[in-house]
Write a protein that holds these residues in place. Structure first.
Motif, PDB file in Angstrom:
ATOM      1  N   ASP A   1     138.606  20.963  16.018  1.00 55.82           N
ATOM      2  CA  ASP A   1     137.950  22.261  16.219  1.00 55.82           C
ATOM      3  C   ASP A   1     137.448  22.835  14.901  1.00 55.82           C
ATOM      4  N   ASN A   2     138.282  22.772  13.843  1.00 56.21           N
ATOM      5  CA  ASN A   2     137.880  23.311  12.543  1.00 56.21           C
ATOM      6  C   ASN A   2     136.678  22.566  11.976  1.00 56.21           C
ATOM      7  N   VAL A   3     136.736  21.257  12.048  1.00 60.40           N
ATOM      8  CA  VAL A   3     135.664  20.447  11.471  1.00 60.40           C
ATOM      9  C   VAL A   3     134.358  20.650  12.237  1.00 60.40           C
ATOM     10  N   ALA A   4     134.441  20.660  13.574  1.00 60.17           N
ATOM     11  CA  ALA A   4     133.229  20.832  14.382  1.00 60.17           C
ATOM     12  C   ALA A   4     132.598  22.200  14.167  1.00 60.17           C
ATOM     13  N   ALA A   5     133.440  23.218  13.987  1.00 60.58           N
ATOM     14  CA  ALA A   5     132.911  24.567  13.812  1.00 60.58           C
ATOM     15  C   ALA A   5     132.369  24.817  12.413  1.00 60.58           C
ATOM     16  N   SER A   6     132.842  24.058  11.430  1.00 62.94           N
ATOM     17  CA  SER A   6     132.541  24.388  10.040  1.00 62.94           C
ATOM     18  C   SER A   6     131.509  23.487   9.381  1.00 62.94           C
ATOM     19  N   ILE A   7     131.534  22.195   9.670  1.00 64.53           N
ATOM     20  CA  ILE A   7     130.608  21.282   8.987  1.00 64.53           C
ATOM     21  C   ILE A   7     129.282  21.289   9.734  1.00 64.53           C
ATOM     22  N   LYS A   8     128.488  22.298   9.402  1.00 65.65           N
ATOM     23  CA  LYS A   8     127.175  22.498   9.995  1.00 65.65           C
ATOM     24  C   LYS A   8     126.174  22.832   8.892  1.00 65.65           C
ATOM     25  N   GLU A   9     124.938  22.428   9.099  1.00 64.90           N
ATOM     26  CA  GLU A   9     123.917  22.680   8.077  1.00 64.90           C
ATOM     27  C   GLU A   9     123.747  24.172   7.812  1.00 64.90           C
ATOM     28  N   ALA A  10     123.913  25.012   8.853  1.00 67.36           N
ATOM     29  CA  ALA A  10     123.739  26.450   8.679  1.00 67.36           C
ATOM     30  C   ALA A  10     124.796  27.051   7.768  1.00 67.36           C
ATOM     31  N   SER A  11     125.920  26.352   7.595  1.00 69.64           N
ATOM     32  CA  SER A  11     127.004  26.842   6.745  1.00 69.64           C
ATOM     33  C   SER A  11     126.954  26.272   5.337  1.00 69.64           C
ATOM     34  N   ALA A  12     125.994  25.414   5.052  1.00 72.66           N
ATOM     35  CA  ALA A  12     125.892  24.751   3.760  1.00 72.66           C
ATOM     36  C   ALA A  12     124.853  25.436   2.874  1.00 72.66           C
ATOM     37  N   PRO A  13     125.018  25.353   1.550  1.00 74.20           N
ATOM     38  CA  PRO A  13     123.962  25.853   0.665  1.00 74.20           C
ATOM     39  C   PRO A  13     122.652  25.126   0.936  1.00 74.20           C
ATOM     40  N   ALA A  14     121.565  25.790   0.739  1.00 75.20           N
ATOM     41  CA  ALA A  14     120.249  25.213   1.026  1.00 75.20           C
ATOM     42  C   ALA A  14     120.055  23.899   0.272  1.00 75.20           C
ATOM     43  N   GLY A  15     119.658  22.865   1.011  1.00 76.01           N
ATOM     44  CA  GLY A  15     119.348  21.580   0.414  1.00 76.01           C
ATOM     45  C   GLY A  15     120.533  20.693   0.132  1.00 76.01           C
ATOM     46  N   ARG A  16     121.754  21.139   0.439  1.00 72.25           N
ATOM     47  CA  ARG A  16     122.940  20.348   0.107  1.00 72.25           C
ATOM     48  C   ARG A  16     123.423  19.477   1.256  1.00 72.25           C
ATOM     49  N   PHE A  17     123.163  19.860   2.486  1.00 68.22           N
ATOM     50  CA  PHE A  17     123.774  19.189   3.639  1.00 68.22           C
ATOM     51  C   PHE A  17     123.186  17.797   3.809  1.00 68.22           C
ATOM     52  N   ALA A  18     124.024  16.768   3.743  1.00 67.14           N
ATOM     53  CA  ALA A  18     123.532  15.393   3.818  1.00 67.14           C
ATOM     54  C   ALA A  18     124.465  14.485   4.604  1.00 67.14           C
ATOM     55  N   VAL A  19     125.429  15.054   5.295  1.00 63.94           N
ATOM     56  CA  VAL A  19     126.445  14.239   5.951  1.00 63.94           C
ATOM     57  C   VAL A  19     125.838  13.453   7.113  1.00 63.94           C
ATOM     58  N   GLU A  20     126.192  12.169   7.178  1.00 62.57           N
ATOM     59  CA  GLU A  20     125.695  11.288   8.234  1.00 62.57           C
ATOM     60  C   GLU A  20     126.753  11.019   9.298  1.00 62.57           C
ATOM     61  N   GLU A  21     128.013  11.128   8.935  1.00 63.34           N
ATOM     62  CA  GLU A  21     129.093  10.895   9.899  1.00 63.34           C
ATOM     63  C   GLU A  21     130.284  11.775   9.562  1.00 63.34           C
ATOM     64  N   VAL A  22     130.859  12.406  10.576  1.00 64.19           N
ATOM     65  CA  VAL A  22     132.094  13.168  10.447  1.00 64.19           C
ATOM     66  C   VAL A  22     133.044  12.667  11.525  1.00 64.19           C
ATOM     67  N   LEU A  23     134.253  12.287  11.128  1.00 67.25           N
ATOM     68  CA  LEU A  23     135.205  11.703  12.058  1.00 67.25           C
ATOM     69  C   LEU A  23     136.583  12.296  11.812  1.00 67.25           C
ATOM     70  N   VAL A  24     137.291  12.648  12.884  1.00 67.33           N
ATOM     71  CA  VAL A  24     138.668  13.110  12.798  1.00 67.33           C
ATOM     72  C   VAL A  24     139.536  12.150  13.610  1.00 67.33           C
ATOM     73  N   GLU A  25     140.549  11.567  12.971  1.00 69.00           N
ATOM     74  CA  GLU A  25     141.406  10.594  13.640  1.00 69.00           C
ATOM     75  C   GLU A  25     142.848  10.765  13.186  1.00 69.00           C
ATOM     76  N   GLY A  26     143.772  10.331  14.020  1.00 69.34           N
ATOM     77  CA  GLY A  26     145.170  10.286  13.622  1.00 69.34           C
ATOM     78  C   GLY A  26     145.430   9.097  12.718  1.00 69.34           C
ATOM     79  N   HIS A  27     146.281   9.311  11.714  1.00 67.31           N
ATOM     80  CA  HIS A  27     146.693   8.205  10.851  1.00 67.31           C
ATOM     81  C   HIS A  27     148.104   8.454  10.355  1.00 67.31           C
ATOM     82  N   LYS A  28     148.984   7.545  10.654  1.00 65.72           N
ATOM     83  CA  LYS A  28     150.347   7.576  10.147  1.00 65.72           C
ATOM     84  C   LYS A  28     150.376   6.763   8.864  1.00 65.72           C
ATOM     85  N   TRP A  29     150.754   7.395   7.760  1.00 69.49           N
ATOM     86  CA  TRP A  29     150.706   6.730   6.465  1.00 69.49           C
ATOM     87  C   TRP A  29     151.433   5.386   6.513  1.00 69.49           C
TER      88      TRP A  29
END
Length: 309
Positions: free
Chosen positions: A153-181
C-alpha cells in the motif's frame, strides 16, 4: 535541522497520558530523541522540501506475537537517515553535515540504479529511491501478510511521477515481495542473484542470531561489480555489541564482503569515528546516534592481463 523534523504523526488526537508523556520527552529531556515513530492508530507524514508533496506512510497493524517481534510496524531513524542520504546524494544537495569520516555523498546517488531493501518496514528509503531516479526498486520484508500488505500500500501510493521532482522519475519496475533472510531457494532469490547495484538494510541488526542470514542475503543480491554497494544503517537501542558483531571483518569475509566505510552520525548531523565500546553511555544518548556502514565485495588484486567484471 534534526533528523526527526521531517516526520509527524497523522490520525486521531490522543489524550492517553502515556502518549502525551512520550511525545514530550524531547522537551523534558533535551538530550532525548524519538528513535521509532508511529503506532497502530496513527500513520506518518514525511515532508521533504525537495519533493512536490509529502510521503504518507501507513504502519502495519500487527496482532500476532511473531509479527510484533519484527518491529516493522514502526519507522526507525535509520530509515530517516538513509532517505536523507539518498536524497542529498542523488540531487547533489549542499548539506552542512558532511565530514571526512563519512562516505562521499555522491555514492548515495541512485540515478539509473537497481535497488533492493531488506527488512524494509515502511520502505521510506526505497520510496525515496523510486521517486528520485532509480531504475528498478524491489522492497522486501519478512513474509508476514499484514507487513507485506502495508508495504504494498505504501509503495503503490507513494512511488508515482506526480510525487517526484520534475524530470527525476525514471523507475521501470517496482516490486514488493516477502523475503526471509538467508532463504535463497525462493523464486525471488533465484531470479535476482547479483541483480542489484544497491542493497539497503535499515535498522536490521538488533537480532544477532540473524546476522549470518542477513549477510548471506546481502551478498546474494549485491551485483558482482566494482561499483556495487550495500548500505547498512542501525541504531544502538539494543546495544553496541549487537551492531558491532555484524560488521566483524571475518564474518563479512565469509560471504565475500568487506567494510568500505563505517562511522557514526547523530540526529543533528554530527559525525564521529565508529567505536565498538564507548564505555558507560546513557540510553538517551544511544538514541541520538546511528552506525552507518557501506559494504562492498572483496576484490583480489587483478593479475597482469586479467579483466575484472
Amino acid at each position: 535541522m534534526a533528523l526527526t523534523a521531517r516526520v509527524s504523526l497523522i490520525g486521531p488526537d490522543t489524550s492517553d497520558p502515556e502518549d502525551i508523556f512520550g511525545a514530550s520527552l524531547g522537551v523534558i529531556f533535551p538530550d532525548d530523541i524519538t528513535n521509532s515513530h508511529g503506532d497502530n492508530d496513527h500513520g506518518l507524514l514525511y515532508r521533504s522540501p525537495h519533493l512536490p508533496r509529502p510521503i504518507q506512510l501507513a504502519l502495519a497493524d500487527v496482532n500476532a506475537e511473531e509479527d510484533r517481534r519484527l518491529f516493522s510496524h514502526y519507522l526507525w531513524n535509520a530509515s530517516l537517515l538513509l532517505a536523507e542520504l539518498i536524497e542529498a546524494g542523488t540531487l547533489g544537495l549542499e548539506i552542512p553535515w558532511k565530514s571526512e569520516l563519512a562516505a562521499p555523498l555522491a555514492g548515495f546517488d541512485v540515478s539509473g540504479l537497481r535497488t533492493i531493501e531488506l527488512g524494509a518496514g515502511t520502505a521510506l528509503p526505497s520510496i525515496m529511491a523510486g521517486l528520485l531516479g532509480a531504475k528498478r526498486v524491489v522492497v522486501t520484508d519478512y513474509p508476514s501478510p499484514p507487513v507485506l500488505k502495508t508495504l504494498r500500500d505504501n509503495v503503490a501510493a507513494s512511488i508515482k511521477e506526480a510525487s517526484a521532482p520534475a524530470g527525476r522519475f525514471a523507475v521501470e519496475e517496482v516490486l514488493v515481495e516477502g523475503h526471509k533472510w538467508g532463504d535463497l531457494d525462493t523464486p525471488l532469490a533465484e531470479a535476482n542473484k547479483y541483480a542489484f547495484d544497491r542493497v539497503i538494510a535499515a535498522d536490521c541488526l538488533w537480532m544477532p542470531w540473524q546476522h549470518d542470514n542477513l549477510r548471506r542475503s546481502i551478498a546474494w543480491f549485491l551485483a558482482d561489480g566494482d561499483g556495487a554497494r550495500a548500505w547498512v544503517v542501525a541504531g544502538f537501542h539494543t546495544g553496541r555489541d549487537k551492531v558491532g558483531a555484524f560488521f566483524e571483518s571475518a564474518a563479512l569475509a565469509e560471504v565475500g564482503l568487506e567494510v568500505e566505510y563505517l562511522w557514526e552520525r547523530d540526529c543533528d548531523g554530527q559525525d564521529q569515528d565508529w567505536v565498538v565500546d564507548r564505555g558507560y553511555d546513557h540510553a538517551r544518548r544511544w538514541k541520538r546516534w546511528l552506525a552507518v556502514g557501506v559494504l562492498k565485495r572483496i576484490r583480489k588484486p587483478a593479475e597482469e592481463g586479467e579483466q575484472r567484471p
